[in-house]
Design an enzyme around this catalytic site. Sequence first.
Site, short mmCIF file in Angstrom:
data_model
loop_
_atom_site.label_atom_id
_atom_site.label_comp_id
_atom_site.label_asym_id
_atom_site.label_seq_id
_atom_site.Cartn_x
_atom_site.Cartn_y
_atom_site.Cartn_z
N GLU A 231 33.70 58.78 22.16
CA GLU A 231 32.86 58.69 20.96
C GLU A 231 33.66 59.13 19.74
O GLU A 231 33.12 59.29 18.66
CB GLU A 231 31.62 59.55 21.13
CG GLU A 231 31.87 61.01 21.39
CD GLU A 231 30.59 61.82 21.40
OE1 GLU A 231 29.96 61.93 20.35
OE2 GLU A 231 30.22 62.34 22.47
N CYS B 171 28.30 61.38 24.74
CA CYS B 171 29.01 61.89 25.93
C CYS B 171 28.76 61.05 27.18
O CYS B 171 29.43 61.24 28.19
CB CYS B 171 28.60 63.33 26.22
SG CYS B 171 28.90 64.44 24.86
N HIS C 208 26.65 67.77 32.79
CA HIS C 208 27.37 67.67 31.51
C HIS C 208 27.30 69.05 30.85
O HIS C 208 26.23 69.66 30.81
CB HIS C 208 26.69 66.61 30.62
CG HIS C 208 27.15 66.67 29.20
ND1 HIS C 208 28.47 66.46 28.86
CD2 HIS C 208 26.51 66.96 28.04
CE1 HIS C 208 28.60 66.60 27.55
NE2 HIS C 208 27.43 66.91 27.02
P1 HMG Z 1 22.61 79.14 17.65
O1 HMG Z 1 21.32 78.65 17.12
O2 HMG Z 1 23.53 79.77 16.68
O3 HMG Z 1 22.44 80.15 18.84
O4 HMG Z 1 23.42 77.92 18.29
P2 HMG Z 1 21.10 80.79 19.44
O5 HMG Z 1 20.48 81.67 18.44
O6 HMG Z 1 20.27 79.73 20.08
O7 HMG Z 1 21.78 81.70 20.56
C1 HMG Z 1 22.44 81.12 21.64
C2 HMG Z 1 22.19 81.96 22.88
O8 HMG Z 1 22.84 83.22 22.72
C3 HMG Z 1 20.71 82.28 23.10
O9 HMG Z 1 20.50 82.23 24.50
C4 HMG Z 1 20.57 83.69 22.58
O10 HMG Z 1 19.50 84.41 23.16
C5 HMG Z 1 21.92 84.27 23.01
P3 HMG Z 1 19.26 81.38 25.11
O11 HMG Z 1 18.03 81.97 24.54
O12 HMG Z 1 19.46 79.97 24.61
O13 HMG Z 1 19.44 81.50 26.57
N1 HMG Z 1 22.35 85.46 22.25
C6 HMG Z 1 22.94 86.52 22.81
N2 HMG Z 1 23.26 86.78 24.11
C7 HMG Z 1 23.89 87.96 24.38
N3 HMG Z 1 24.18 88.88 23.42
C8 HMG Z 1 23.89 88.65 22.12
C9 HMG Z 1 23.23 87.43 21.78
N4 HMG Z 1 22.80 86.87 20.63
C10 HMG Z 1 22.27 85.68 20.93
N5 HMG Z 1 24.21 89.56 21.20
C11 HMG Z 1 23.46 75.96 19.69
C12 HMG Z 1 23.32 77.49 19.64
C13 HMG Z 1 23.65 75.55 21.13
C14 HMG Z 1 22.19 75.32 19.13
C15 HMG Z 1 24.68 75.55 18.83
O14 HMG Z 1 25.87 76.09 19.37
C16 HMG Z 1 24.84 74.05 18.70
O15 HMG Z 1 24.23 73.41 17.84
N6 HMG Z 1 25.73 73.43 19.56
C17 HMG Z 1 25.98 72.00 19.52
C18 HMG Z 1 24.87 71.17 20.15
C19 HMG Z 1 24.86 71.25 21.66
O16 HMG Z 1 25.81 71.66 22.29
N7 HMG Z 1 23.74 70.79 22.27
C20 HMG Z 1 23.62 70.77 23.71
C21 HMG Z 1 22.71 69.68 24.25
S1 HMG Z 1 23.11 68.06 23.59
C22 HMG Z 1 24.53 67.58 24.49
O17 HMG Z 1 24.87 68.14 25.46
C23 HMG Z 1 25.29 66.41 23.94
C24 HMG Z 1 26.58 66.76 23.25
O18 HMG Z 1 27.56 67.10 24.21
C25 HMG Z 1 27.07 65.61 22.37
C26 HMG Z 1 27.21 64.22 22.97
O19 HMG Z 1 26.43 63.74 23.78
O20 HMG Z 1 28.12 63.53 22.49
C27 HMG Z 1 26.43 67.94 22.31
#
Ligand code: HMG
Length: 419
Positions: free
Chosen positions: A83, A115, A250
């Site tokens: 991609e 992906c 994935h």
């Molecule tokens: P965010 O909003 O900054 O993080 O970004 P958050 O507030 O959701 O925190 C993440 C986790 O850390 C949470 O855990 C928190 O509780 C924990 P969860 O509740 O989810 O289990 N946390 C802590 N843990 C321990 N100690 C601490 C602490 N503080 C917080 N002190 C987000 C997270 C994934 C949204 C961001 O990184 C993002 O936008 N990533 C990119 C998108 C992505 O990867 N999406 C995945 C699904 S889509 C997919 O897989 C397709 C893709 O590969 C693309 C394609 O297909 O081409 C992305």
Amino acid sequence: MKQRVGIEAMAVAVPRRYLAIEDLAVARGVEPAKYTVGLGAREMAVADPGEDTVALAATAAARLLRAYHIDTSKIGMLIVGTETGVDHSKPVASYVQGLLGLPRRMRTFDTQHACYGGTAAVMAASDWIASGSAGGGTALVICSDIARYGLQTAGEPTQGGGAVAMLISDQPEVLELDRGMSGVFSADVHDFWRPIGRREALVDGHYSIQCYLDALAGAYRMWRERAMGREIVRWGASLPSEQLARIAYHVPFCKMARKAHAHLRKSEIEDQAGGALDAAALAREEKLGATSYRDQTAPSLMLASRIGNTYTGSLYLGIASLLHAQGAELAGQRIGLFSYGSGCSSEFFSGVVGARAAEVMAQARLDAILDQRVRIDVREYEQIMSRPYDAPVSEGPGAFRFAGFEDNRRRYITSPLVD
Ligand code: HMG
């Protein structure tokens, strides 16, 4: 006799540099545990503009051909799932064909659906072989991508990049695919996208997680129906999903695999119970689910935790990690696989690990490839990220590298000997 088809051999290429994820957390003023525990990350590959999608794909493919002494005259199809291609018209596959001096008697093309593009390529190649159209030929499938969200974004700690090259054939030494059992699920959703001209993806992060989980439940249910129809899994003392020796997902970030596994189990238990779980059942499942995740899924996460998201290659790095760690004990056993591409399209499929999988995977030298990398600091990472896409960092010989443009913007890739 049933036509066997699947992965005969695999090789991997990753960027030369990586960043320790704690370093990034400190620089961003974030508690490191958010990235290490909350996202499950450890290291993140940092690609410089010389390590573009073509260079990574060609390096992985060159390693594959060399390590396994592959007869290139038998390759009748070359597909690159990506991609993050480099041209609106000329596919990455075409560059790879030229760089590796592959025969002209072959189909070459790229497949794209975020992906999921890598799995689209694997399925197209497998169906071509199984149909008999390949006439005994093999297919070279490469998944190659660079995951970029940009500095100071929520997606930043989930960046990465790399390529996986696979020989798909009727001698599936690594993994024989179960044909006709795939479960699929797709929907028109805006969870992650990259408009033409942008280097960085745009993402609705939390929504993307929900889209992934919905797709997983849908695709898995369809796989289960088909697998039950063939009496490969059944309702019984163990859940149908527990009858798979391992499940690799994935992995956009490692914690996603944990979320996915928990969701798959919970929806399966609800399907069995015919409705939502009460508090006692949920508490019981929390314990059982954690053990199941440790045994069934965690062994596929080594490369993802050290490289980050590789988009199309992510699931295949999961297979490589798993068979690198446990190939011998899994010989002859069935594993489940989930591929997700935002947008979205997904597939749950399965396969049986080959008797020689461990031996074959040892040739991929995964530990050596990781050990050769150089750790950089956040300042260097930011400098690399700020370089224009046509300004590679100059480096000596090593893997294939994008070196700039020639007349009329023809892409120029250096072709050194691969390590
Ligand atoms: P965010 O909003 O900054 O993080 O970004 P958050 O507030 O959701 O925190 C993440 C986790 O850390 C949470 O855990 C928190 O509780 C924990 P969860 O509740 O989810 O289990 N946390 C802590 N843990 C321990 N100690 C601490 C602490 N503080 C917080 N002190 C987000 C997270 C994934 C949204 C961001 O990184 C993002 O936008 N990533 C990119 C998108 C992505 O990867 N999406 C995945 C699904 S889509 C997919 O897989 C397709 C893709 O590969 C693309 C394609 O297909 O081409 C992305």
